[in-house]
Design a protein around this motif. Structure first.
Motif, PDB file in Angstrom:
ATOM      1  N   SER A  63       0.844  -1.193   0.000  1.00  0.00           N
ATOM      2  CA  SER A  63       0.000   0.000   0.000  1.00  0.00           C
ATOM      3  C   SER A  63       0.880   1.243   0.000  1.00  0.00           C
ATOM      4  N   HIS A  64       0.527   2.211  -0.879  1.00  0.00           N
ATOM      5  CA  HIS A  64       1.263   3.472  -0.982  1.00  0.00           C
ATOM      6  C   HIS A  64       0.274   4.610  -0.734  1.00  0.00           C
ATOM      7  N   PRO A  65       0.626   5.616   0.065  1.00  0.00           N
ATOM      8  CA  PRO A  65      -0.361   6.618   0.478  1.00  0.00           C
ATOM      9  C   PRO A  65      -0.847   7.562  -0.611  1.00  0.00           C
ATOM     10  N   HIS A  66      -0.118   7.710  -1.707  1.00  0.00           N
ATOM     11  CA  HIS A  66      -0.493   8.718  -2.696  1.00  0.00           C
ATOM     12  C   HIS A  66      -0.276   8.178  -4.105  1.00  0.00           C
ATOM     13  N   GLU A  67      -0.861   8.889  -5.100  1.00  0.00           N
ATOM     14  CA  GLU A  67      -0.684   8.491  -6.495  1.00  0.00           C
ATOM     15  C   GLU A  67       0.773   8.677  -6.904  1.00  0.00           C
ATOM     16  N   ILE A  68       1.315   7.711  -7.628  1.00  0.00           N
ATOM     17  CA  ILE A  68       2.747   7.655  -7.932  1.00  0.00           C
ATOM     18  C   ILE A  68       2.983   8.125  -9.365  1.00  0.00           C
ATOM     19  N   TRP A  69       3.836   9.145  -9.500  1.00  0.00           N
ATOM     20  CA  TRP A  69       4.152   9.705 -10.812  1.00  0.00           C
ATOM     21  C   TRP A  69       5.435   9.130 -11.393  1.00  0.00           C
ATOM     22  N   ASP A  70       6.331   8.672 -10.529  1.00  0.00           N
ATOM     23  CA  ASP A  70       7.549   8.024 -11.016  1.00  0.00           C
ATOM     24  C   ASP A  70       8.069   7.102  -9.922  1.00  0.00           C
ATOM     25  N   ILE A  71       8.768   6.058 -10.343  1.00  0.00           N
ATOM     26  CA  ILE A  71       9.326   5.091  -9.400  1.00  0.00           C
ATOM     27  C   ILE A  71      10.717   4.717  -9.879  1.00  0.00           C
ATOM     28  N   SER A  72      11.666   4.588  -8.951  1.00  0.00           N
ATOM     29  CA  SER A  72      13.061   4.348  -9.314  1.00  0.00           C
ATOM     30  C   SER A  72      13.691   3.405  -8.300  1.00  0.00           C
ATOM     31  N   ALA A  73      14.055   2.214  -8.750  1.00  0.00           N
ATOM     32  CA  ALA A  73      14.622   1.205  -7.865  1.00  0.00           C
ATOM     33  C   ALA A  73      16.124   1.406  -7.699  1.00  0.00           C
ATOM     34  N   SER A  74      16.618   1.053  -6.525  1.00  0.00           N
ATOM     35  CA  SER A  74      18.049   1.116  -6.250  1.00  0.00           C
ATOM     36  C   SER A  74      18.798   0.146  -7.150  1.00  0.00           C
ATOM     37  N   LYS A  75      20.003   0.547  -7.564  1.00  0.00           N
ATOM     38  CA  LYS A  75      20.824  -0.317  -8.395  1.00  0.00           C
ATOM     39  C   LYS A  75      21.561  -1.377  -7.579  1.00  0.00           C
ATOM     40  N   TYR A  85       5.607  11.656  -5.846  1.00  0.00           N
ATOM     41  CA  TYR A  85       4.162  11.713  -5.683  1.00  0.00           C
ATOM     42  C   TYR A  85       3.748  13.104  -5.228  1.00  0.00           C
ATOM     43  N   ARG A  86       2.438  13.329  -5.199  1.00  0.00           N
ATOM     44  CA  ARG A  86       1.895  14.605  -4.743  1.00  0.00           C
ATOM     45  C   ARG A  86       1.015  14.357  -3.534  1.00  0.00           C
ATOM     46  N   GLU A  87       1.233  15.168  -2.501  1.00  0.00           N
ATOM     47  CA  GLU A  87       0.493  15.034  -1.253  1.00  0.00           C
ATOM     48  C   GLU A  87      -0.401  16.253  -1.054  1.00  0.00           C
ATOM     49  N   GLN A  95       1.508  19.254  -2.622  1.00  0.00           N
ATOM     50  CA  GLN A  95       2.948  19.434  -2.518  1.00  0.00           C
ATOM     51  C   GLN A  95       3.638  18.215  -3.106  1.00  0.00           C
ATOM     52  N   SER A  96       4.605  18.478  -3.978  1.00  0.00           N
ATOM     53  CA  SER A  96       5.336  17.395  -4.619  1.00  0.00           C
ATOM     54  C   SER A  96       6.398  16.847  -3.671  1.00  0.00           C
ATOM     55  N   SER A 141       7.322  20.748  -9.062  1.00  0.00           N
ATOM     56  CA  SER A 141       7.168  19.322  -8.816  1.00  0.00           C
ATOM     57  C   SER A 141       8.445  18.579  -9.180  1.00  0.00           C
ATOM     58  N   VAL A 142       8.644  17.413  -8.538  1.00  0.00           N
ATOM     59  CA  VAL A 142       9.795  16.569  -8.827  1.00  0.00           C
ATOM     60  C   VAL A 142       9.377  15.538  -9.863  1.00  0.00           C
ATOM     61  N   LYS A 143      10.175  15.424 -10.915  1.00  0.00           N
ATOM     62  CA  LYS A 143       9.821  14.536 -12.015  1.00  0.00           C
ATOM     63  C   LYS A 143      10.358  13.123 -11.812  1.00  0.00           C
ATOM     64  N   LYS A 144      11.581  13.009 -11.314  1.00  0.00           N
ATOM     65  CA  LYS A 144      12.179  11.698 -11.138  1.00  0.00           C
ATOM     66  C   LYS A 144      13.366  11.794 -10.204  1.00  0.00           C
ATOM     67  N   VAL A 145      13.780  10.644  -9.674  1.00  0.00           N
ATOM     68  CA  VAL A 145      14.994  10.542  -8.870  1.00  0.00           C
ATOM     69  C   VAL A 145      15.917   9.539  -9.555  1.00  0.00           C
ATOM     70  N   ILE A 146      17.172   9.928  -9.728  1.00  0.00           N
ATOM     71  CA  ILE A 146      18.161   9.086 -10.395  1.00  0.00           C
ATOM     72  C   ILE A 146      19.184   8.617  -9.353  1.00  0.00           C
ATOM     73  N   TRP A 147      19.396   7.325  -9.295  1.00  0.00           N
ATOM     74  CA  TRP A 147      20.389   6.773  -8.370  1.00  0.00           C
ATOM     75  C   TRP A 147      21.791   6.908  -8.959  1.00  0.00           C
ATOM     76  N   GLN A 148      22.704   7.476  -8.176  1.00  0.00           N
ATOM     77  CA  GLN A 148      24.122   7.423  -8.503  1.00  0.00           C
ATOM     78  C   GLN A 148      24.723   6.167  -7.895  1.00  0.00           C
ATOM     79  N   ASP A 149      24.597   6.055  -6.598  1.00  0.00           N
ATOM     80  CA  ASP A 149      25.004   4.870  -5.859  1.00  0.00           C
ATOM     81  C   ASP A 149      24.185   4.849  -4.573  1.00  0.00           C
TER      82      ASP A 149
END
Length: 335
Positions: A63-75, A85-87, A95-96, A141-149
């Motif tokens: 279960s996730h509390p809010h609608e998800i606009w982007d998802i990014s898994a750890s490498k 998401y937006r709250e 608020q993003s 708003s935040v569009k995405k999160v990119i993992w460096q490490d």
């Protein structure tokens, strides 16, 4: 099914969804997480694991509390992922946010219906999400999160790109640098990390630009790269200096950023509406996926400008290509 017949596997969602991410495999199976986007109903993260040997999909739902606009898994850690998401605040404004979650997987599993048509059905398991930390997103708003490490991530927001040091054990995130959009008329649309160097490449408006992550200074700029707006960008994992972009003119363009005045080295036009995503295969860069609001996902073959062009054997040439070579004509670069 008969031996040798092509098989496909489908998984249905009760919710609308707009994002998915492949996660690191620990057992040789293919795994993905999918984020749902429903405004009026509770949202979910679905973890899908596909066992190719037994041709089965197992599912864990969180279960996730809010609608998800982007998802990014750890490498590195298959249990960690970011969601954007937006709250709703005080029932008035939104608020993003971007938050890091850890999956706590359930272990209840029952088989349903045994094997049917070569597929093995499992009842979905339930899991819990543990909130680890959140990024302090600024205006917009935040569009995405990119993992460096495991200790550094990059957030792509409307008006800036931010570099964060994160401490997963302490649950903290520290802003260490930021890049403002060069043109205040246009927001950042997307960005990608250069897999060959400490560089981030972003698209905004009709332009493409790269920045060195150490100095935060520009590395190249392609101003007004195309007449239409740009929506997406990806970096060739095997060839330094080669990127692909897509936008609202229905075209995918591939660039060599060492010579920005030469224009694109290839243009692909097989979509009939806006191109929202481009993605190189992470191992075989002659393969590229493109998706569009024409409701199509296309797999492109771009061998002639990939590392695969250097390893073309006689056995790889089809009769049509061989006939074209004999006639002195060049076949299509894109298949």
């Amino acid at each position: 099914m008969e031996h040798g017949e092509h098989r496909s596997c489908a998984y249905g969602l009760r919710h609308q969804a707009r994002c998915l991410s492949a996660i690191k495999s620990t057992d040789g199976k293919s795994s993905f997480i999918i984020g749902t986007q429903e405004l009026s109903r509770p949202n979910e993260v679905h973890l899908l694991t596909f066992d190719e040997e037994f041709f089965e999909i197992s599912t864990t739902i969180f279960s996730h509390p809010h609608e998800i606009w982007d998802i990014s898994a750890s490498k590195e850690d298959p249990d960690l992922f970011f969601t954007c998401y937006r709250e709703v605040i005080d029932g008035k404004r939104t608020q993003s946010k971007a938050s890091l979650w850890r999956m706590k997987r359930g272990y209840r599993e029952q088989e349903e219906g045994g094997h049917e048509g070569g597929m093995h059905h499992h009842q979905p398991r339930s899991g819990e999400l543990e909130h680890v930390l959140s990024l302090d997103i600024g205006d917009g708003s935040v569009k995405k999160v990119i993992w460096q490490d495991r200790t550094e991530v990059i957030s792509v927001e409307d008006w800036r790109i931010c570099i964060w040091d994160i401490d997963i054990k302490q649950g903290t995130a520290k802003l260490t640098g930021s890049i403002d959009t060069p043109d205040r008329e246009f927001k950042f649309a997307s960005a990608v990390m250069n897999p060959h160097a400490q560089e981030v490449v972003a698209v905004y408006g009709r332009s493409i630009q790269g920045w060195n992550l150490s100095s935060l200074k520009p590395t190249f700029t392609i101003k007004d790269a195309q007449p239409a707006l740009l929506f997406c960008v990806d970096y060739n994992p095997n060839r330094p200096f080669q990127i692909a972009t897509g936008g609202d003119d229905c075209k995918v363009r591939i660039w060599d950023v060492r010579d920005i005045t030469a224009g694109p080295i290839m243009t692909i036009q097989d979509h009939t509406h806006w191109v929202w995503s481009v993605a190189y295969n992470k191992f075989h860069d002659q393969l590229m996926l493109t998706s569009s609001s024409d409701c199509q996902v296309n797999l492109q073959s771009i061998v002639s400008i990939s590392t695969g062009a250097e390893y073309k054997y006689d056995g790889d040439v089809s009769e049509g290509e061989q006939g074209a070579d004999e006639d002195g004509e060049q076949g299509d670069d894109v298949q």
